[in-house]
Design a protein around this motif. Structure first.
Motif, PDB file in Angstrom:
ATOM      1  N   ILE A   1      15.757  10.543 -52.950  1.00 46.95           N
ATOM      2  CA  ILE A   1      17.032  11.166 -52.663  1.00 46.95           C
ATOM      3  C   ILE A   1      17.058  11.476 -51.171  1.00 46.95           C
ATOM      4  O   ILE A   1      16.033  11.839 -50.589  1.00 46.95           O
ATOM      5  N   GLY A   2      18.225  11.307 -50.541  1.00 46.30           N
ATOM      6  CA  GLY A   2      18.314  11.566 -49.117  1.00 46.30           C
ATOM      7  C   GLY A   2      17.324  10.711 -48.345  1.00 46.30           C
ATOM      8  O   GLY A   2      17.268   9.496 -48.508  1.00 46.30           O
ATOM      9  N   SER A   3      16.508  11.352 -47.519  1.00 45.46           N
ATOM     10  CA  SER A   3      15.541  10.611 -46.696  1.00 45.46           C
ATOM     11  C   SER A   3      14.160  10.539 -47.332  1.00 45.46           C
ATOM     12  O   SER A   3      13.226  10.026 -46.720  1.00 45.46           O
ATOM     13  N   THR A   4      14.014  11.056 -48.556  1.00 43.01           N
ATOM     14  CA  THR A   4      12.700  11.058 -49.205  1.00 43.01           C
ATOM     15  C   THR A   4      12.649  10.036 -50.322  1.00 43.01           C
ATOM     16  O   THR A   4      13.442  10.085 -51.266  1.00 43.01           O
ATOM     17  N   LEU A   5      11.721   9.095 -50.211  1.00 45.79           N
ATOM     18  CA  LEU A   5      11.475   8.096 -51.243  1.00 45.79           C
ATOM     19  C   LEU A   5       9.998   8.168 -51.613  1.00 45.79           C
ATOM     20  O   LEU A   5       9.136   8.146 -50.731  1.00 45.79           O
ATOM     21  N   ALA A   6       9.706   8.295 -52.893  1.00 41.01           N
ATOM     22  CA  ALA A   6       8.316   8.460 -53.332  1.00 41.01           C
ATOM     23  C   ALA A   6       8.041   7.594 -54.552  1.00 41.01           C
ATOM     24  O   ALA A   6       8.936   7.268 -55.326  1.00 41.01           O
ATOM     25  N   PHE A   7       6.774   7.219 -54.693  1.00 42.50           N
ATOM     26  CA  PHE A   7       6.334   6.490 -55.877  1.00 42.50           C
ATOM     27  C   PHE A   7       4.890   6.865 -56.163  1.00 42.50           C
ATOM     28  O   PHE A   7       4.210   7.474 -55.340  1.00 42.50           O
ATOM     29  N   SER A   8       4.416   6.499 -57.339  1.00 45.51           N
ATOM     30  CA  SER A   8       3.052   6.833 -57.710  1.00 45.51           C
ATOM     31  C   SER A   8       2.374   5.641 -58.367  1.00 45.51           C
ATOM     32  O   SER A   8       3.021   4.831 -59.039  1.00 45.51           O
TER      33      SER A   8
END
Length: 205
Positions: A3-10
């Motif tokens: 969302i917004g400027s944060t992209l995460a994965f695991s």
């Protein structure tokens, strides 16, 4: 998840406990096991190794909510045939962690009583679809800064997808219905009836 400027994965790295028969897989500390944040278009940074690999992730602002992956699993599906839905969800009693997306530091945590099937996060609220031992599902809302329980809506036939923006939580019910919940009051309303089974849902604003 982003969302917004944060992209995460695991990613979760499992290896055979006994390399001779591989009847059980255990999570391993490794450079590929953990939660990662994408910065810009090319740089990927791993949150500190204290952050475990996760089977569920949600992002809001500079925070990440995660459900740690089970530490050990039975290799029911051969590693060469792993697909969506594997590894299995963490067992009941596994705490959901809310962490700073840059430092990995723990902001809050809470422990749903059942098996978490979906997870969503906003600036102030974290929500889960919680499946109990008898197969019924509840939607629980928690304070995202303290981990305190805000409220529980029982007996909701929610699917495995949640999305949260502000005070509005959306999810599918049954095979076609899409509902919204006010996370403050727990009030439910039907938003739409899909022409087919919803695969994923998202809401913003």
């Amino acid at each position: 998840m982003g969302i917004g400027s944060t992209l995460a994965f695991s990613t979760v790295d499992y290896e055979c406990v006994d390399e001779n028969d591989c009847l059980e897989l255990a999570e391993q500390p490794s450079p590929s096991n953990g939660v990662f944040r994408v910065a810009g278009t090319t740089r990927i940074t791993q949150l500190p190794v204290i952050v475990p690999g996760a089977t569920e992730l949600a992002v809001s602002g500079n925070r990440i909510a995660l459900l740690p992956a089970p530490e050990q699993v039975d290799p029911v599906v051969p590693p060469t045939q792993i697909s969506a839905g594997w590894p299995p969800p963490a067992p009941p009693g596994t705490p959901v962690e809310i962490r700073d997306a840059t430092t990995g530091s723990l902001v809050a945590q809470f422990t749903p009583p059942g098996t978490v099937r979906a997870l969503a996060l906003s600036d102030s609220v974290a929500a889960v679809v919680d499946e109990l031992g008898d197969g019924t599902r509840n939607i629980e809302r928690y304070d995202a800064t303290t981990g305190a329980l805000i409220g529980t809506t029982t007996g909701v036939a929610a699917g495995d997808s949640l999305s949260l923006s502000g005070d509005t939580l959306v999810f599918s019910v049954g095979t076609r219905k899409i509902e919204a919940m006010d996370v403050t009051t727990g009030t439910l309303r039907v938003l739409a009836v899909s022409p087919g089974a919803p695969i994923g849902l998202s809401v913003v604003g």
